[in-house]
Design a protein around this motif. Sequence first.
Motif, PDB file in Angstrom:
ATOM      1  N   ASP A   1       0.820  -1.213   0.000  1.00  0.00           N
ATOM      2  CA  ASP A   1       0.000   0.000   0.000  1.00  0.00           C
ATOM      3  C   ASP A   1       0.852   1.260   0.000  1.00  0.00           C
ATOM      4  N   ALA A   2       2.159   1.111  -0.087  1.00  0.00           N
ATOM      5  CA  ALA A   2       3.055   2.263   0.041  1.00  0.00           C
ATOM      6  C   ALA A   2       2.779   3.321  -1.025  1.00  0.00           C
ATOM      7  N   MET A   3       2.661   2.888  -2.284  1.00  0.00           N
ATOM      8  CA  MET A   3       2.401   3.843  -3.362  1.00  0.00           C
ATOM      9  C   MET A   3       1.031   4.497  -3.178  1.00  0.00           C
ATOM     10  N   TRP A   4       0.052   3.732  -2.733  1.00  0.00           N
ATOM     11  CA  TRP A   4      -1.290   4.278  -2.511  1.00  0.00           C
ATOM     12  C   TRP A   4      -1.256   5.356  -1.423  1.00  0.00           C
ATOM     13  N   ARG A   5      -0.563   5.064  -0.316  1.00  0.00           N
ATOM     14  CA  ARG A   5      -0.466   6.055   0.766  1.00  0.00           C
ATOM     15  C   ARG A   5       0.269   7.301   0.301  1.00  0.00           C
ATOM     16  N   MET A   6       1.333   7.099  -0.457  1.00  0.00           N
ATOM     17  CA  MET A   6       2.083   8.242  -0.983  1.00  0.00           C
ATOM     18  C   MET A   6       1.185   9.136  -1.815  1.00  0.00           C
ATOM     19  N   ALA A   7       0.380   8.509  -2.688  1.00  0.00           N
ATOM     20  CA  ALA A   7      -0.505   9.277  -3.562  1.00  0.00           C
ATOM     21  C   ALA A   7      -1.590   9.994  -2.758  1.00  0.00           C
ATOM     22  N   MET A   8      -2.207   9.289  -1.814  1.00  0.00           N
ATOM     23  CA  MET A   8      -3.300   9.874  -1.044  1.00  0.00           C
ATOM     24  C   MET A   8      -2.818  11.005  -0.129  1.00  0.00           C
ATOM     25  N   GLU A   9      -1.616  10.842   0.427  1.00  0.00           N
ATOM     26  CA  GLU A   9      -1.094  11.849   1.353  1.00  0.00           C
ATOM     27  C   GLU A   9      -0.416  13.012   0.627  1.00  0.00           C
ATOM     28  N   GLY A  10      -0.051  12.790  -0.627  1.00  0.00           N
ATOM     29  CA  GLY A  10       0.636  13.838  -1.381  1.00  0.00           C
ATOM     30  C   GLY A  10       2.066  14.061  -0.933  1.00  0.00           C
ATOM     31  N   SER A  11       2.665  13.079  -0.263  1.00  0.00           N
ATOM     32  CA  SER A  11       4.026  13.233   0.254  1.00  0.00           C
ATOM     33  C   SER A  11       5.067  12.996  -0.837  1.00  0.00           C
ATOM     34  N   ILE A  12       6.222  13.603  -0.681  1.00  0.00           N
ATOM     35  CA  ILE A  12       7.332  13.406  -1.612  1.00  0.00           C
ATOM     36  C   ILE A  12       8.196  12.263  -1.077  1.00  0.00           C
ATOM     37  N   PRO A  13       8.302  11.162  -1.818  1.00  0.00           N
ATOM     38  CA  PRO A  13       9.064  10.007  -1.313  1.00  0.00           C
ATOM     39  C   PRO A  13      10.554  10.293  -1.251  1.00  0.00           C
ATOM     40  N   ASP A  14      11.198   9.746  -0.234  1.00  0.00           N
ATOM     41  CA  ASP A  14      12.647   9.882  -0.101  1.00  0.00           C
ATOM     42  C   ASP A  14      13.258   8.489   0.036  1.00  0.00           C
ATOM     43  N   SER A  15      14.535   8.426   0.346  1.00  0.00           N
ATOM     44  CA  SER A  15      15.211   7.132   0.436  1.00  0.00           C
ATOM     45  C   SER A  15      14.617   6.265   1.542  1.00  0.00           C
ATOM     46  N   ALA A  16      14.177   6.888   2.621  1.00  0.00           N
ATOM     47  CA  ALA A  16      13.564   6.121   3.714  1.00  0.00           C
ATOM     48  C   ALA A  16      12.260   5.471   3.245  1.00  0.00           C
ATOM     49  N   PHE A  17      11.492   6.200   2.453  1.00  0.00           N
ATOM     50  CA  PHE A  17      10.249   5.639   1.908  1.00  0.00           C
ATOM     51  C   PHE A  17      10.554   4.424   1.044  1.00  0.00           C
ATOM     52  N   LEU A  18      11.564   4.546   0.183  1.00  0.00           N
ATOM     53  CA  LEU A  18      11.882   3.449  -0.720  1.00  0.00           C
ATOM     54  C   LEU A  18      12.416   2.233   0.026  1.00  0.00           C
ATOM     55  N   GLU A  19      13.166   2.457   1.085  1.00  0.00           N
ATOM     56  CA  GLU A  19      13.664   1.337   1.883  1.00  0.00           C
ATOM     57  C   GLU A  19      12.511   0.521   2.465  1.00  0.00           C
ATOM     58  N   GLN A  20      11.438   1.205   2.841  1.00  0.00           N
ATOM     59  CA  GLN A  20      10.285   0.518   3.418  1.00  0.00           C
ATOM     60  C   GLN A  20       9.358  -0.047   2.345  1.00  0.00           C
ATOM     61  N   ALA A  21       9.243   0.672   1.218  1.00  0.00           N
ATOM     62  CA  ALA A  21       8.263   0.304   0.196  1.00  0.00           C
ATOM     63  C   ALA A  21       8.756  -0.782  -0.748  1.00  0.00           C
ATOM     64  N   MET A  22      10.071  -0.860  -0.958  1.00  0.00           N
ATOM     65  CA  MET A  22      10.599  -1.797  -1.939  1.00  0.00           C
ATOM     66  C   MET A  22      10.867  -3.166  -1.307  1.00  0.00           C
ATOM     67  N   VAL A  23      10.697  -4.178  -2.129  1.00  0.00           N
ATOM     68  CA  VAL A  23      10.909  -5.557  -1.682  1.00  0.00           C
ATOM     69  C   VAL A  23      11.871  -6.234  -2.648  1.00  0.00           C
ATOM     70  N   LYS A  24      12.797  -6.995  -2.115  1.00  0.00           N
ATOM     71  CA  LYS A  24      13.713  -7.747  -2.985  1.00  0.00           C
ATOM     72  C   LYS A  24      13.037  -9.056  -3.378  1.00  0.00           C
ATOM     73  N   SER A  25      12.930  -9.278  -4.672  1.00  0.00           N
ATOM     74  CA  SER A  25      12.300 -10.501  -5.166  1.00  0.00           C
ATOM     75  C   SER A  25      13.252 -11.682  -4.984  1.00  0.00           C
ATOM     76  N   PRO A  26      12.748 -12.903  -5.029  1.00  0.00           N
ATOM     77  CA  PRO A  26      13.618 -14.073  -4.904  1.00  0.00           C
ATOM     78  C   PRO A  26      14.738 -14.119  -5.942  1.00  0.00           C
ATOM     79  N   CYS A  27      14.514 -13.515  -7.111  1.00  0.00           N
ATOM     80  CA  CYS A  27      15.556 -13.536  -8.148  1.00  0.00           C
ATOM     81  C   CYS A  27      16.590 -12.434  -7.950  1.00  0.00           C
ATOM     82  N   GLY A  28      16.355 -11.519  -6.998  1.00  0.00           N
ATOM     83  CA  GLY A  28      17.343 -10.494  -6.686  1.00  0.00           C
ATOM     84  C   GLY A  28      16.997  -9.092  -7.136  1.00  0.00           C
ATOM     85  N   VAL A  29      15.941  -8.916  -7.926  1.00  0.00           N
ATOM     86  CA  VAL A  29      15.538  -7.591  -8.395  1.00  0.00           C
ATOM     87  C   VAL A  29      14.763  -6.880  -7.296  1.00  0.00           C
TER      88      VAL A  29
END
Length: 401
Positions: free
Chosen positions: A207-235
């Motif tokens: 829901d990270a992108m949804w919250r970002m859009a609804m709140e109108g916040s500017i994402p930073d590196s901390a946001f991406l650390e929480q929002a991004m997930v490493k896939s089993p293949c490494g991406v």
Amino acid sequence: MSAKQISVLLISPDEEIFAAIETSLEGLSNCRFTGRKDTVARVNGTAVALSARHDVVLFDVDDSSPELLQTAQQICDARMPNAIIIALASEDLPLEKARQLKKLGVDDVLPRNAIHEEIIPQVDAIRARRQAQLPAVWGGQATLGKLIAVGKSRGGVGSSLVAANMANELQSKAGFLKKTASNSVALVDLDFQFGSIAALMDVAESDAMWRMAMEGSIPDSAFLEQAMVKSPCGVDILAAPSRYGPLTAIKEEQISAILDSLKRTHDYVVVDLPRALVEWITPVLTQADRLYLVTDVAVPSVRSARKLMDFYQAENPALEIQLVANLEKKPIIPAAHHRAAAKLLEKDFSFWVPRDERTVRESVDRGVPLEDVSSRAPMTRAIRKLAHETCLSLPPRVGQH
């Protein structure tokens, strides 16, 4: 470099451009303006020396100068860390020359007659970003990753499958059993309402992108650390939201901030575009090093692809677009409908990805890349070739490994 101070250099003999930019920056406490009312050629070596001391460098392009590319290369080589180089050119600058300038390291090529429409807003946006202490939009090809956009001519042509598997292959895995990634890759699903990257890569929706859009916040590196997930293949995956939201909720500056941050930390950033032509995809088109437009060769798809190409290049005339014919094997001798498609598109297909239903079905059901199902399958080999040629023409970051 202070996050609250930005220095702007303008080299141009055009009085109107000079006066407009100087006036727009005059009196701003967080901005220092330096100008030279002359051509780059006449300023000679001074231009290079000045470029090394400014955050933003705008220089007027002399289309007829035989030393244009050499001068641009010297200016780009001399840039200070995270500096932005913008060339000002005539509207009829050949597309190939604009592409050459961008390959040398020029971050954008703007029409010199669009002073108030493009040049001043661009400089003001950069200034505002630095004042807000956000990452730079650009920072030179030596330290920033490459941005690869993937578009679709219509729904169902398999663009997300191509994007996901290209991202996996861009890792250029080596070592025993090819488990060690040579390149770091991020995959961003901007199909805000119907994204399928999470399912294809076997990661949880967020829901990270949804919250970002609804709140109108500017994402930073901390946001991406929480929002991004490493896939089993490494991406590293930034998935589309798990719930629906209005497309208009996302803002251009939010997408810009995401791309800025990811390009600083990854060799390649692959963006799966929505089919909707929303304003907030402009930062992707502006920053993209290449756009792969995935289509089939059916008449409706080809017509849609033609309109999309016109739209994309209206947003960024220097954007390199390559066509991917998905779900069709490359013909030894093009059939009549292949020739008709190429004629309408005014461009040949760069890559052909053959239909491979069995491999695709198992890949989708298991949530793994095609490579994990069958490394020798026709579709796997075709996308591996696409990724390999991308790495050759758009090398990963220098000195980051």
